[in-house]
Scaffold this motif. Structure first.
Motif, mmCIF file in Angstrom:
data_model
loop_
_atom_site.group_PDB
_atom_site.id
_atom_site.type_symbol
_atom_site.label_atom_id
_atom_site.label_comp_id
_atom_site.label_asym_id
_atom_site.label_seq_id
_atom_site.Cartn_x
_atom_site.Cartn_y
_atom_site.Cartn_z
ATOM 1 N N LEU A 554 0.860 -1.181 0.000
ATOM 2 C CA LEU A 554 0.000 0.000 0.000
ATOM 3 C C LEU A 554 0.893 1.226 0.000
ATOM 4 O O LEU A 554 1.923 1.252 0.677
ATOM 5 N N ALA A 555 0.514 2.247 -0.767
ATOM 6 C CA ALA A 555 1.301 3.483 -0.827
ATOM 7 C C ALA A 555 0.440 4.656 -0.373
ATOM 8 O O ALA A 555 -0.771 4.673 -0.572
ATOM 9 N N SER A 556 1.081 5.667 0.218
ATOM 10 C CA SER A 556 0.373 6.873 0.650
ATOM 11 C C SER A 556 1.243 8.088 0.378
ATOM 12 O O SER A 556 2.457 8.076 0.603
ATOM 13 N N GLY A 557 0.612 9.161 -0.133
ATOM 14 C CA GLY A 557 1.315 10.408 -0.428
ATOM 15 C C GLY A 557 0.852 11.512 0.494
ATOM 16 O O GLY A 557 -0.342 11.637 0.787
ATOM 17 N N SER A 558 1.798 12.357 0.927
ATOM 18 C CA SER A 558 1.488 13.293 2.006
ATOM 19 C C SER A 558 2.031 14.702 1.742
ATOM 20 O O SER A 558 2.918 14.913 0.902
ATOM 21 N N ASP A 559 1.502 15.641 2.514
ATOM 22 C CA ASP A 559 2.010 17.011 2.506
ATOM 23 C C ASP A 559 3.418 17.102 3.080
ATOM 24 O O ASP A 559 4.064 18.153 2.963
ATOM 25 N N ASP A 560 3.892 16.034 3.712
ATOM 26 C CA ASP A 560 5.252 16.055 4.258
ATOM 27 C C ASP A 560 6.308 15.777 3.188
ATOM 28 O O ASP A 560 7.472 15.543 3.494
ATOM 29 N N HIS A 561 5.874 15.806 1.910
ATOM 30 C CA HIS A 561 6.738 15.646 0.727
ATOM 31 C C HIS A 561 7.160 14.202 0.480
ATOM 32 O O HIS A 561 7.982 13.965 -0.410
ATOM 33 N N THR A 562 6.627 13.261 1.214
ATOM 34 C CA THR A 562 7.063 11.876 1.064
ATOM 35 C C THR A 562 5.922 10.963 0.624
ATOM 36 O O THR A 562 4.736 11.290 0.754
ATOM 37 N N VAL A 563 6.343 9.818 0.130
ATOM 38 C CA VAL A 563 5.431 8.709 -0.148
ATOM 39 C C VAL A 563 5.891 7.544 0.705
ATOM 40 O O VAL A 563 7.080 7.180 0.683
ATOM 41 N N ARG A 564 4.980 6.992 1.451
ATOM 42 C CA ARG A 564 5.325 5.832 2.287
ATOM 43 C C ARG A 564 4.781 4.555 1.653
ATOM 44 O O ARG A 564 3.653 4.522 1.164
ATOM 45 N N ILE A 565 5.605 3.519 1.681
ATOM 46 C CA ILE A 565 5.207 2.201 1.218
ATOM 47 C C ILE A 565 4.980 1.342 2.447
ATOM 48 O O ILE A 565 5.874 1.179 3.293
ATOM 49 N N TRP A 566 3.776 0.803 2.541
ATOM 50 C CA TRP A 566 3.390 -0.021 3.683
ATOM 51 C C TRP A 566 3.357 -1.482 3.262
ATOM 52 O O TRP A 566 2.882 -1.831 2.181
ATOM 53 N N GLY A 567 3.880 -2.350 4.140
ATOM 54 C CA GLY A 567 3.903 -3.772 3.843
ATOM 55 C C GLY A 567 3.784 -4.612 5.090
ATOM 56 O O GLY A 567 3.417 -4.117 6.160
ATOM 57 N N LEU A 568 4.112 -5.895 4.960
ATOM 58 C CA LEU A 568 3.995 -6.828 6.082
ATOM 59 C C LEU A 568 5.298 -6.995 6.836
ATOM 60 O O LEU A 568 5.290 -7.478 7.963
#
Length: 598
Positions: A554-568
């Protein structure tokens, strides 16, 4: 019923009794065929048991097995035997019949099957009447199938006189399927029509088809349906899958050895990578259809294409620049070879994914474009325009159609169903318009609150609608009865910004959304339960996207200028050992677009 490719191993076995001396005695006795006694050592030294008496057979018919005594032993054994023959284990199936004393078919049925496969049509009709079927309609329709095959083969062999006699003297008097009789008459005048009526030159396959059709007509107790064991197992697995609350499983097949149950740790909930190549807020993210790429659009007016490598880590493939305003949307072509990027009230650019080169710029003088996407065919694209219209462009970059309507300028989500028949777009502040392109019929979804964004499910059956009142609504649009509100998801925070939610996980069984409190929210789609909140971002989460090819990403984009990749994976997993929490290394290439204006 079985497929035509099934060669009916039981029938093969019966037919071979005339030539093979290694078949069990019980079957040869049932068919009154003489054969040698089997070697007692042939099946592992085990002597064949004598057939049980009729009284014992009747007792077995009533025997119930299983922990709850709900399964008739007779049916259970017959289904297993049928599965063995279908899998090609003919000798094993014969042994099971021999040892259990429970035959797959009654001797009269076995004889009928043998006669049909050998083309003994008159004898098979006689045997049909000995089965004891009480429904004369079934008897007549069954006789019709057998005699029709007889008719076909007579014509194929050039025996026209015999075929006419069969049609007039045997088939017509049955008084069933008069239209089919008329079609058969046409075959006499034009034998080429045989293929149109389902007759194949390969005798064996066509005769097997007759047996398949007979099986459809006969009561289930007379002939065991094809692949019945497989159907029962699949039904059991479906029940387990549907009852699995956290079902998020990468493999399609479930194990038969243990009951299936996913735990909560099957939901991607740990940060496994942080992508920090953007210089400003990340407004939009989208995985490619094959899940191999992730496109991220930012307020820094760039789009980055990330590639998922063999270890599941994302690395920069291309950085696309050239827009003069914030990039608010990206869209992948159906084959993932091209990508569209849309600047806010600016232009739309078409890029080649493999090279990162800009192929074309779509723009309208004096107007701005506010959304974009591909049609499922891949040969057309659509763009939302600031004059509240929708433009459709051909592959050569020319505008081929313009759809007028009441549209918004700041949020202009558009979707097209996979068959290309329906265009779905924001209409008014609280309306979504579903337009039938062929009939021009319009269907409206009306909310009580302002709509900020929406997304379409993979099966085109549901719309996920984000609202100003901090709710996400799931609308059913594909049941033929008009749109209906199905579910509501609550808990996330939305006060000022446009937030985007998505379907995700196995069978899109979960709903994920960004939130202004810096969290990612995940709900169970069917129950509406909030099952997880993911912390890690330090600014509002504007957009989320679940990898369509990997339910664990799962990926998420934010106002903190980053994209986080979520996994197990846990942070200290060997798979991610050495990966810095502050970003990923990049060997990508930055591309400035000077594409051709059309």
């Amino acid at each position: 019923m079985g497929g035509l490719e099934d060669e009916e191993p039981p029938s093969k076995r019966i037919k071979s009794l005339q030539f093979c001396s290694q078949n069990p005695l019980s079957l040869t006795q049932n068919l009154s065929l003489s054969t040698k006694s089997p070697n007692p050592l042939e099946f592992g030294g085990r002597m064949a048991r004598p057939l049980p008496s009729k009284g014992k057979q009747e007792s077995q018919n009533e025997t119930l097995i299983g922990s709850k005594a709900l399964i008739r032993k007779n049916e259970f054994v017959r289904i297993i035997t049928k599965a063995l023959y279908s899998l090609g284990y003919e000798r094993t199936g014969s042994i099971l019949e021999e040892e259990s004393g429970i035959h797959l078919h009654e001797p009269v049925i076995s004889l009928l099957r043998k006669q049909v496969l050998e083309g003994n049509w008159d004898e098979s009709i006689q045997t049909l009447h000995k089965i004891g079927l009480t429904d004369q309609k079934i008897v007549k329709n069954s006789a019709f199938l057998i005699l029709e095959q007889k008719f076909f083969e007579q014509l194929e062999n050039g025996e026209v006189t015999k075929a006419i006699k069969t049609l007039q003297g045997e088939i017509s008097p049955l008084g069933v399927n008069t239209k089919r009789v008329h079609d058969l008459t046409g075959c006499i005048l034009c034998p080429s029509k045989l293929g149109e009526l389902g007759f194949w030159r390969a005798e064996t396959k066509t005769r097997v088809r007759v047996l398949d059709e007979l099986q459809r007509l006969f009561p289930i107790s007379v002939m065991v349906p094809e692949r019945r064991l497989e159907e029962l197992v699949e039904q059991a697995l479906d029940v387990q899958r549907e009852s699995c609350y956290f079902h998020n499983f990468r493999d399609k097949c479930l194990s038969l050895f243990v009951d299936h149950k996913c735990e909560k740790d099957q939901i991607p909930s740990r940060t496994v990578q942080v992508l920090d190549a953007h210089q400003d807020e990340v407004w939009y993210i989208q995985f490619s259809n094959n899940g191999k790429y992730l496109a991220t659009a930012s307020n820094d007016m760039s789009v980055i294409i990330w590639e998922v490598n063999g270890e599941g880590k994302l690395v920069i493939k291309h950085k696309l620049t050239g827009h003069e305003r914030v990039v608010i949307m990206v869209s992948w072509s159906p084959d993932d070879r091209q990508i569209l990027t849309c600047g806010q009230e600016e232009c739309v650019r078409l890029w080649e994914v493999s090279t990162g080169s800009c192929l074309r710029i779509y723009e309208k003088p004096g107007l701005g474009l506010i959304s974009s996407g591909f049609f499922p065919s891949g040969d057309k694209i659509y763009t939302g325009v600031t004059d509240r219209s929708l433009s459709i462009w051909g592959s050569d970059g020319t505008e081929v159609e313009s759809v007028k309507g009441q549209r918004l300028t700041k949020t202009a989500d558009v979707a097209v169903t996979k068959d290309g028949k329906y265009i779905i777009m924001l209409n008014k502040e609280n309306n979504i318009l579903i337009l039938d392109r062929e009939s021009k019929r319009e269907t409206v979804i009306e909310e009580e609150c302002t709509i900020t964004s929406f997304s379409l499910s993979d099966d085109d059956e549901y719309l996920l609608v984000n609202l100003l009142n901090q709710e996400i609504h799931l609308w059913c649009i594909g049941d033929g009865g008009g749109p209906s509100l199905d579910k509501k998801y609550k808990g996330h925070k939305r006060l000022r910004f446009v937030l985007r939610s998505c379907f995700g996980g196995t069978d899109q069984g979960f709903i994920a959304s960004g939130s202004e409190d810096s969290l990612v929210y995940i709900w169970h789609r069917q129950t509406e339960d909030l099952i997880e909140t993911l912390a890690g971002h330090s600014g509002a989460v504007n957009c989320v996207c679940w990898n369509p090819a990997d339910p664990y990403m799962l990926a998420s984009g934010s106002d903190d200028h980053t994209v986080r990749i979520w996994g197990l994976e846990k942070p200290n997993s060997p798979k991610w050992k050495g990966l810095s929490e502050n970003g990923s290394c990049s060997n990508g290439v930055s591309h400035q677009c000077n594409g051709n204006s059309k």
